[in-house]
Design an enzyme around this catalytic site. Structure first.
Site, PDB file in Angstrom:
ATOM      1  N   GLU A 140       0.801  -1.222   0.000  1.00 48.46           N
ATOM      2  CA  GLU A 140       0.000   0.000   0.000  1.00 48.46           C
ATOM      3  C   GLU A 140       0.834   1.272   0.000  1.00 48.46           C
ATOM      4  O   GLU A 140       0.278   2.373  -0.091  1.00 48.46           O
ATOM      5  CB  GLU A 140      -0.931  -0.005   1.225  1.00 48.46           C
ATOM      6  CG  GLU A 140      -1.992  -1.083   1.206  1.00 48.46           C
ATOM      7  CD  GLU A 140      -1.533  -2.437   1.731  1.00 48.46           C
ATOM      8  OE1 GLU A 140      -2.398  -3.289   2.008  1.00 48.46           O
ATOM      9  OE2 GLU A 140      -0.300  -2.646   1.868  1.00 48.46           O
ATOM     10  N   TRP A 172       3.092  -7.995  26.725  1.00 50.55           N
ATOM     11  CA  TRP A 172       3.317  -8.191  25.289  1.00 50.55           C
ATOM     12  C   TRP A 172       4.648  -8.909  25.055  1.00 50.55           C
ATOM     13  O   TRP A 172       5.663  -8.588  25.665  1.00 50.55           O
ATOM     14  CB  TRP A 172       3.343  -6.849  24.557  1.00 50.55           C
ATOM     15  CG  TRP A 172       2.024  -6.140  24.542  1.00 50.55           C
ATOM     16  CD1 TRP A 172       1.673  -5.049  25.286  1.00 50.55           C
ATOM     17  CD2 TRP A 172       0.875  -6.475  23.771  1.00 50.55           C
ATOM     18  NE1 TRP A 172       0.386  -4.677  25.021  1.00 50.55           N
ATOM     19  CE2 TRP A 172      -0.144  -5.538  24.092  1.00 50.55           C
ATOM     20  CE3 TRP A 172       0.587  -7.473  22.835  1.00 50.55           C
ATOM     21  CZ2 TRP A 172      -1.393  -5.571  23.506  1.00 50.55           C
ATOM     22  CZ3 TRP A 172      -0.673  -7.506  22.253  1.00 50.55           C
ATOM     23  CH2 TRP A 172      -1.648  -6.564  22.583  1.00 50.55           C
TER      24      TRP A 172
END
Length: 534
Positions: free
Chosen positions: A322, A429
Site C-alpha cells: 500500500e 506483550w
C-alpha cells in the site's frame, strides 16, 4: 504570465513514466540491460523495444484504461512492460505467478484484465486458472515460438506514445497477505515518479555502504510482480544504470551471476539472502561489495552479521504494497555497521517527504510504542473496489500499516511486530520478531517462527517452530535443550522476560511461506489447531 498553464507553443513535461524513461535513455547510453542467458542491449535499444511494444499493444486495441496483465519472471520483457503499458495510458497489472490458480483468476477478473502477456512456461497456470470459464482474457505468448517475438520484430521502433495525464492510473496489483482475498491497489504516474525521486534521492545521499549511484550495477531479487520490485527498476532506469535481470531465482547460478556481472545493488527478503549466502559459501564464491536492501520480513541480527562476514553490505528497508512501497531504510556507514550490526535490522529513518508517527491505544498520537501510521503523496489512496477496507486503511487520515513500532532516540524506527502477530501472555506483550531473532542466534538454527497459542491461564503462550541447518550436528532433543539454554541466558541478562520462553519448540523440515517469501503464520496457526505439521 499564468504559469499554471503550458506555454502556447509547447507542452508541459508532466511527472509520467515516459519522462523517467527519456531521462534514463539520455543518461544510460550503452550501459547494458541484461537478461541472464538471453539478451544484452543498451539504453537506445531499450527505448526502441519499449516503442515496439507500444506499437504491438496499440495494434491489439490497447488504449487508455485498458488493463494489461503480465505473467513473467524477472526479465527485460517485464522492464519494457513497466514503461510501454502505462505510457499508452493503459494500466499494467503485475500478476502474481506464485498464487494458486484460483487466486490468480480472481485477481485477473477483479482487475478487469483484458489482455495477458504470458511467458510460455506460465501458460499452463493461466489455462488452469480459467478452465471452464465462459470469458477469458486475450493471450499473447512470450518466448518458445509465441507470437510476441515476431510481433516485436516487425513493430515500429519509432512509435510515438500519446500524451498521458500524470494523474492517470499506471499500475495495478494485489497484496499478498495471509488473510482473506488479495486486495487490489493502484498507483498513478505521478505517484510512481514521486516515489522514484524520493527513494532515489535518499539512496544517492546515503553513505557508500548503501548508496545507489552512477556506476552501480542493479539486479532485483524480489519479483517484478511484487510492488514494482520495490520501485527499484524505475530508479535504476532513471539513473541509466547497468541492469541485470536473473529470470528464475536459481540458487546455483545466482552467486556466479552476481560476480560475473559485478552486481553491486540488490534487494530481497531474508530467505533469498540466506539462500544466496548458502550457495556462495558452498561454491567458495565472493560476494564482496554487494549492497542488499532486505525487507518483506524482519532481518535477524545473526543474518546481518553472517552477511557482513561474507563481504556483503546488508541493511533493512521497510514498506508495504500500500506504500509503493519504500517508506524508510536503515541509514548507516561501514564503521557503524561493523560495530553495531543490530542497527542494520532497524527499518531506520523515513525517506524524504514521508511522515511517520506512532499511534498508541485509542489512537493517541506520538506514543512511545504502538501502530506505525504514515503519510506521503504516493501512498495508495484506496483498495480497488473495496470501500470498507479503504476506510479502515485510512482511518483518521493516516495510512495504517498494521505494524507495532517504536522510535529510538536517534529517530530510527524499529518494528516490534505485526499487530496480528504480537503475543499477549499474562497481560504482557511478547514480540514474536524478537524471539525469532534470538533463536536465530544459535548456529544450528536455519529459520525460526513464533506464534501465540491460546492458553487458559495466561491468555496466550509463545510456540516456536524451528528449521535446523542441514549441517546441524544436534538431534531435536539436543537442539531444544540448547535453545532453551540460550533463551534462559537472555533472561538472566535482562534481555528477555521469563514469560517469553516458548511453551513448545517444534522442529520442522520447512517453514511455510507466502508467495513473496514471508513466513506464513496463518498456516502455522492452522497447524497447531489441526495438529497437522505437514
Amino acid at each position: 504570465m499564468d504559469v499554471s498553464r503550458p506555454p502556447p507553443n509547447g507542452r508541459r513535461c508532466g511527472l509520467t513514466l515516459g519522462t523517467v524513461l527519456a531521462s534514463g535513455v539520455a543518461a544510460g547510453g550503452n550501459r547494458q540491460i541484461i537478461t541472464h542467458g538471453g539478451m544484452r542491449f543498451g539504453y537506445p535499444e531499450l527505448d526502441q523495444r519499449v516503442r515496439r511494444l507500444g506499437a504491438v499493444l496499440c495494434a491489439l486495441g490497447v488504449s487508455a484504461g485498458t488493463r494489461v496483465a503480465m505473467l513473467d519472471r524477472d526479465t527485460h520483457r517485464y522492464l519494457e512492460a513497466y514503461f510501454a503499458v502505462p505510457m499508452l495510458g493503459a494500466v499494467l497489472m503485475t500478476a502474481n505467478i506464485r498464487l494458486s490458480a484460483q487466486q490468480l483468476r480472481y485477481t485477473l477478473e477483479h482487475s478487469g484484465t483484458r489482455l495477458v502477456l504470458a511467458a510460455a512456461e506460465l501458460v499452463p497456470l493461466l489455462k488452469e486458472a480459467f478452465a471452464g470459464a465462459a470469458v477469458i482474457p486475450e493471450l499473447l505468448v512470450m518466448g518458445e515460438d509465441g507470437q510476441y517475438d515476431a510481433l516485436m520484430e516487425s513493430a515500429d521502433a519509432s512509435f510515438e506514445f500519446p500524451d498521458v495525464d500524470e494523474e492517470s492510473v499506471a499500475t495495478h496489483f494485489y497484496t499478498t497477505g495471509t488473510t482473506g482475498l488479495p486486495k487490489g491497489v493502484t498507483y498513478t504516474h505521478r505517484q510512481l515518479v514521486e516515489h522514484t525521486l524520493a527513494v532515489g534521492f535518499a539512496l544517492a545521499a546515503a553513505d557508500d555502504y548503501q548508496s545507489l549511484r552512477q556506476g552501480d550495477v542493479y539486479m532485483p531479487l524480489t519479483p517484478m510482480f511484487h510492488v514494482h520490485a520495490w520501485g527499484m527498476p524505475y530508479i535504476a532506469t532513471l539513473l541509466g544504470l547497468k541492469q541485470v535481470y536473473p529470470g528464475r531465482y536459481d540458487a546455483l547460478t545466482l552467486p556466479g551471476l552476481i560476480a560475473t556481472e559485478r552486481v553491486t545493488f540488490s534487494h530481497c527478503v531474508p530467505t533469498v539472502l540466506q539462500m544466496v549466502l548458502d550457495e556462495a559459501e558452498r561454491q567458495g564464491q565472493s560476494l564482496h561489495g554487494w549492497k542488499v536492501m532486505v525487507g518483506g520480513s524482519a532481518m535477524a541480527p545473526a543474518l546481518a552479521r553472517r552477511a557482513m562476514k561474507s563481504g556483503l553490505q546488508p541493511f533493512a528497508g521497510y514498506g508495504m504494497s500500500e506504500t509503493c512501497p519504500v517508506l524508510c531504510f536503515a541509514r548507516t556507514n561501514a564503521q557503524e555497521a561493523s560495530a553495531y550490526p543490530e542497527r542494520l535490522c532497524r527499518v531506520g529513518h523515513p525517506v524524504p517527504l514521508v511522515q511517520l508517527q506512532i499511534e498508541g491505544e485509542d489512537r493517541q498520537p506520538d506514543a512511545t510504542e504502538g501502530e506505525l501510521v504514515a503519510r506521503a503523496s504516493w501512498l495508495t489512496q484506496a483498495y480497488f473496489d473495496d470501500p470498507t477496507g479503504s476506510g479502515r486503511l485510512w482511518e483518521g487520515g493516516h495510512l495504517h500499516t498494521g505494524d507495532v513500532a517504536t522510535i529510538d532516540m536517534d529517530g530510527a524506527v524499529r518494528i516490534v511486530d505485526r499487530l496480528k502477530d504480537v503475543i499477549k501472555s499474562g497481560g504482557e506483550w511478547v514480540s514474536s520478531l524478537d524471539l525469532e531473532a534470538k533463536l536465530r542466534e544459535h548456529p544450528a538454527v536455519d529459520e525460526a517462527a513464533v506464534i501465540g497459542i491460546p492458553d487458559a491461564k495466561w491468555g496466550e503462550r509463545p510456540w516456536a517452530f524451528v528449521k535446523l541447518a542441514a549441517a546441524a550436528p544436534l538431534s531435536a532433543a539436543e537442539a531444544e535443550a540448547a535453545l532453551r539454554e540460550l533463551l534462559q541466558s537472555h533472561v538472566a541478562q535482562g534481555l528477555l522476560p521469563r514469560f517469553a520462553i516458548p511453551e513448545r519448540i517444534e522442529f520442522v523440515d520447512e517453514l511455510p511461506k507466502t508467495s513473496v517469501g514471508k513466513l506464513d503464520k496463518k498456516r502455522l496457526r492452522l497447524w497447531t489447531s489441526e495438529g497437522d505439521m505437514t
